[in-house]
Design a protein around this motif. Structure first.
Motif, PDB file in Angstrom:
ATOM      1  N   ARG A  41       0.809  -1.228   0.000  1.00  0.00           N
ATOM      2  CA  ARG A  41       0.000   0.000   0.000  1.00  0.00           C
ATOM      3  C   ARG A  41       0.845   1.283   0.000  1.00  0.00           C
ATOM      4  NH1 ARG A  41      -5.076  -1.821   0.357  1.00  0.00           N
ATOM      5  NH2 ARG A  41      -5.493  -3.681   1.537  1.00  0.00           N
ATOM      6  N   SER A  42       2.112   1.155  -0.346  1.00  0.00           N
ATOM      7  CA  SER A  42       2.986   2.332  -0.454  1.00  0.00           C
ATOM      8  C   SER A  42       2.784   3.015  -1.794  1.00  0.00           C
ATOM      9  CB  SER A  42       4.455   1.916  -0.331  1.00  0.00           C
ATOM     10  OG  SER A  42       4.701   1.377   0.937  1.00  0.00           O
ATOM     11  N   HIS A  43       3.088   4.294  -1.837  1.00  0.00           N
ATOM     12  CA  HIS A  43       2.972   5.077  -3.062  1.00  0.00           C
ATOM     13  C   HIS A  43       4.331   5.674  -3.383  1.00  0.00           C
ATOM     14  CE1 HIS A  43      -1.501   5.168  -3.171  1.00  0.00           C
ATOM     15  NE2 HIS A  43      -1.318   4.861  -1.910  1.00  0.00           N
ATOM     16  N   PHE A 103       5.968   8.208  -6.107  1.00  0.00           N
ATOM     17  CA  PHE A 103       5.664   9.180  -7.151  1.00  0.00           C
ATOM     18  C   PHE A 103       6.888  10.035  -7.452  1.00  0.00           C
ATOM     19  CE2 PHE A 103       1.466   8.613  -5.046  1.00  0.00           C
ATOM     20  CZ  PHE A 103       0.800   8.065  -6.114  1.00  0.00           C
ATOM     21  N   SER A 117       0.663  -1.743  -4.010  1.00  0.00           N
ATOM     22  CA  SER A 117       1.487  -0.533  -4.092  1.00  0.00           C
ATOM     23  C   SER A 117       1.186   0.233  -5.383  1.00  0.00           C
ATOM     24  CB  SER A 117       2.977  -0.869  -3.999  1.00  0.00           C
ATOM     25  OG  SER A 117       3.384  -1.662  -5.082  1.00  0.00           O
ATOM     26  N   ARG A 118       1.489   1.511  -5.400  1.00  0.00           N
ATOM     27  CA  ARG A 118       1.270   2.379  -6.555  1.00  0.00           C
ATOM     28  C   ARG A 118       2.583   3.063  -6.912  1.00  0.00           C
ATOM     29  NH1 ARG A 118      -2.170  -0.576  -6.671  1.00  0.00           N
ATOM     30  NH2 ARG A 118      -4.320  -0.323  -6.129  1.00  0.00           N
ATOM     31  N   TRP A 119       2.925   2.999  -8.200  1.00  0.00           N
ATOM     32  CA  TRP A 119       4.156   3.606  -8.712  1.00  0.00           C
ATOM     33  C   TRP A 119       3.753   4.511  -9.859  1.00  0.00           C
ATOM     34  CZ3 TRP A 119       9.058   1.574  -6.975  1.00  0.00           C
ATOM     35  CH2 TRP A 119       8.943   0.482  -6.094  1.00  0.00           C
ATOM     36  N   LYS A 120       4.151   5.777  -9.828  1.00  0.00           N
ATOM     37  CA  LYS A 120       3.794   6.686 -10.913  1.00  0.00           C
ATOM     38  C   LYS A 120       4.956   7.638 -11.210  1.00  0.00           C
ATOM     39  CE  LYS A 120       0.492   9.797 -12.770  1.00  0.00           C
ATOM     40  NZ  LYS A 120      -0.788   9.791 -13.285  1.00  0.00           N
ATOM     41  N   SER A 149      -0.828  -4.488  -7.650  1.00  0.00           N
ATOM     42  CA  SER A 149      -0.158  -3.180  -7.717  1.00  0.00           C
ATOM     43  C   SER A 149      -0.395  -2.511  -9.062  1.00  0.00           C
ATOM     44  CB  SER A 149       1.344  -3.347  -7.470  1.00  0.00           C
ATOM     45  OG  SER A 149       1.575  -3.789  -6.160  1.00  0.00           O
ATOM     46  N   GLU A 150      -0.043  -1.242  -9.138  1.00  0.00           N
ATOM     47  CA  GLU A 150      -0.227  -0.462 -10.361  1.00  0.00           C
ATOM     48  C   GLU A 150       1.032   0.357 -10.629  1.00  0.00           C
ATOM     49  OE1 GLU A 150      -2.700   3.392 -10.704  1.00  0.00           O
ATOM     50  OE2 GLU A 150      -4.035   1.753 -11.290  1.00  0.00           O
TER      51      GLU A 150
END
Length: 133
Positions: free
Chosen positions: A5-7, A9, A26-29, A46-47
């Protein structure tokens, strides 16, 4: 290490060892990663969007139900990785290794695998739409 659940960016990460970690949801952008080690990481659900991975190790990674969009992977190793129910949209895999990887019920749109090695990959019940190999 657990970074579920880490982000991430707009990060620039170089030579980070994430091996044997859990990164569920987790989210990576817009991240740039160079020579990072993700050996045996669980990226389920994840995304990753607009990310660039260069010379990263994704061996034995679990990408179940992962979404990749507009990502570039250059000279990355995906040997023995599992892509069950993963979605890939407009991704580029340049000179990557997918030896013994498994694509099970994966969906790939407008993705490019030119120059990549997919020897002994298992592709089952997957959809490839307008992809280059």
């Amino acid at each position: 290490m657990n970074f579920s659940r880490s982000h991430f960016f707009d990060s620039n990460l170089t030579r980070i060892d994430f091996s044997n970690s859990i990164s569920v949801f987790s989210r990576w952008k817009n991240d740039v990663l160079f020579e990072c080690n993700f050996l045996s990481v669980d990226f389920s659900e994840s995304e990753m969007v607009d990310c660039k991975f260069q010379e990263c190790n994704f061996s034995r990674v679990d990408f179940e139900s992962v979404t990749f969009e507009d990502c570039v992977f250059d000279s990355c190793d995906f040997s023995n990785a599992k892509f069950k129910k993963g979605i890939f949209y407009k991704c580029k895999f340049q000179n990557c290794k997918f030896v013994n990887s498994r694509f099970i019920e994966a969906i790939l749109y407008l993705s490019d695998f030119q120059g990549s090695d997919i020897q002994k990959a298992i592709i089952k019940n997957s959809e490839f739409n307008e992809c280059n190999f």
